[in-house]
Design a protein around this motif. Structure first.
Motif, PDB file in Angstrom:
ATOM      1  N   VAL A  90       0.935  -1.010  -0.079  1.00 38.17           N
ATOM      2  CA  VAL A  90       0.029  -0.013   0.245  1.00 38.17           C
ATOM      3  C   VAL A  90       1.077   1.252   0.032  1.00 38.17           C
ATOM      4  N   GLY A  91       2.020   1.202   0.826  1.00 36.81           N
ATOM      5  CA  GLY A  91       2.950   2.380   0.956  1.00 36.81           C
ATOM      6  C   GLY A  91       3.427   2.739  -0.582  1.00 36.81           C
ATOM      7  N   ARG A  92       3.963   1.628  -1.156  1.00 35.32           N
ATOM      8  CA  ARG A  92       4.560   1.845  -2.519  1.00 35.32           C
ATOM      9  C   ARG A  92       3.453   2.456  -3.440  1.00 35.32           C
ATOM     10  N   THR A  93       2.435   1.841  -3.397  1.00 36.18           N
ATOM     11  CA  THR A  93       1.226   2.795  -4.280  1.00 36.18           C
ATOM     12  C   THR A  93       1.226   4.276  -4.020  1.00 36.18           C
ATOM     13  N   PHE A  94       0.898   4.452  -2.613  1.00 36.76           N
ATOM     14  CA  PHE A  94       0.764   5.728  -2.187  1.00 36.76           C
ATOM     15  C   PHE A  94       1.869   6.645  -2.656  1.00 36.76           C
TER      16      PHE A  94
END
Length: 373
Positions: free
Chosen positions: A213-217
């Motif tokens: 999720v952090g990578r996408t964000f």
């Protein structure tokens, strides 16, 4: 024979006192998330009824063998009858807080049944007001583990509307102007096809799920900031290790259920970020020691415990600064917005689907910018 029975009965009555005096057995202290009753004071007995009531409560909390007997009863319920008054015992070792599924989720449904439109209008209003201050609202709602592992729930969980009011609202939030919506549910659904995304014995997602999720964000913000190539560049490395989560540790058993949890192994330079903790309203402020062409502008964040796993996944290493505030109550957001520095280009509001303070605050829209009421 009769005398022996009397002696055994008498000794059974004395066992709590013997344990209290000698402490011969391990204490098996229970984490009850409350303060145990203090011993009564002489002043309490000015009113005998008050004094004896205080003593009775003190005795109930401190008599010998109390914690052991509680653990024994809970162990029998758990192991023999496959039930618990604190958690729902799901299939394949999954645990789910009763308070969340039985109380908080129904309360969330009631909220969205009555204030859905007000909340959506409030988010749109806040986003527009922040845009006028040259700041962008970043919205990251998070669905809980039962949504992704619905098939693991036991039969005695409440039957709630499907799709939920929270889900229907998030579908509208995705289309709102002036904000960036982080679709954590879509990311987790994709990752779930390859590996587990929530702990079985804990309320939270695991750190490899937060990594995804952090990578996408981060890459979404990179695109918004005009950076053409993906910003997130450290690789995912996962280790498994025995883990007893909070839902398990919460149970007063002699041995808590455990699992092989998934955890992120750092593949980035953890010394790249300087951390200052307990800075006024901020739980911490991180500063990247050396900026580069892919360093993102300062981020201000109001979030709950789910954000902790993002930090564990290296999230903060991509921002020149991160100002972190934790949800405490409905006044958290206005207090944070009043103290967030103007250098924060992005204002992130992260919340789980039962985070009532977030709903109440966001429904107030731009009024949050005027500070606490």
């Amino acid at each position: 024979m009769k005398l022996a029975g009397i002696v055994i009965f008498f000794l059974a009555l004395c066992l709590p006192a013997i344990q209290k005096i000698t402490g011969v057995l391990p204490p098996y202290t229970i984490d009850e998330n409350r303060r145990l009753t203090a011993p009564p004071r002489l002043a309490d007995f000015k009113d005998p009824a008050t004094g004896f009531h205080q003593f009775e409560q003190y005795f109930d909390d401190h008599y010998g063998l109390r914690d052991i007997l509680i653990r024994l009863k809970t162990q029998i319920d758990f192991s023999v009858f496959h039930t618990s008054d604190r958690v729902h015992l799901g299939k394949n070792g999954w645990l789910f807080y009763r308070s969340v599924l039985d109380v908080e989720k129904p309360a969330t449904e009631r909220f969205f049944a009555s204030r859905d439109e007000q909340l959506t209008a409030g988010i749109e209003d806040l986003a527009a007001a922040l845009k006028k201050r040259s700041q962008t609202l970043v919205l990251m709602p998070i669905f809980l583990g039962d949504v992704f592992y619905h098939d693991e729930l036991p039969r005695d969980t409440p039957k709630l509307p499907q799709p939920s009011g929270f889900y229907r609202a998030t579908e509208r939030w995705k289309t709102l102007p002036n904000l960036i919506y982080v679709d954590s549910a879509a990311v987790l659904s994709r990752v779930k096809e390859r590996r587990q995304v929530f702990h079985k014995t804990d309320f939270h997602w695991n750190s490899p799920a937060a990594f995804a999720v952090g990578r996408t964000f981060v890459n979404q913000l990179g695109q918004d900031a005009g950076i053409k190539s993906p910003v997130w560049d450290h690789e995912l490395k996962i280790e498994t290790r025995p883990y007893i989560g909070r839902e398990s540790d919460f149970l007063p058993l002699f041995k808590q259920p455990s699992e092989l949890g998934l955890f992120v192994v750092p593949t980035w330079n953890t010394n790249d970020v300087q951390v200052k903790e307990n800075q006024g309203i901020f739980e911490y402020i991180t500063t990247k020691r050396v900026d580069d062409s892919k360093t993102l502008p300062p981020l201000c964040i109001v979030g709950d415990s789910f954000f902790d796993a993002l930090r564990d996944a290296g999230f903060t290493s991509y921002f020149s600064k991160v100002y972190r505030v934790r949800w405490q109550g409905a006044d958290t957001l206005p207090r944070a917005l009043a103290q967030f520095p103007a250098e924060c280009k992005y204002v992130m509001v992260e919340f789980i689907e039962v985070q009532a303070p977030a709903f109440d605050s966001l429904a107030d829209g731009a009024a949050n910018l005027r500070g606490p009421h």
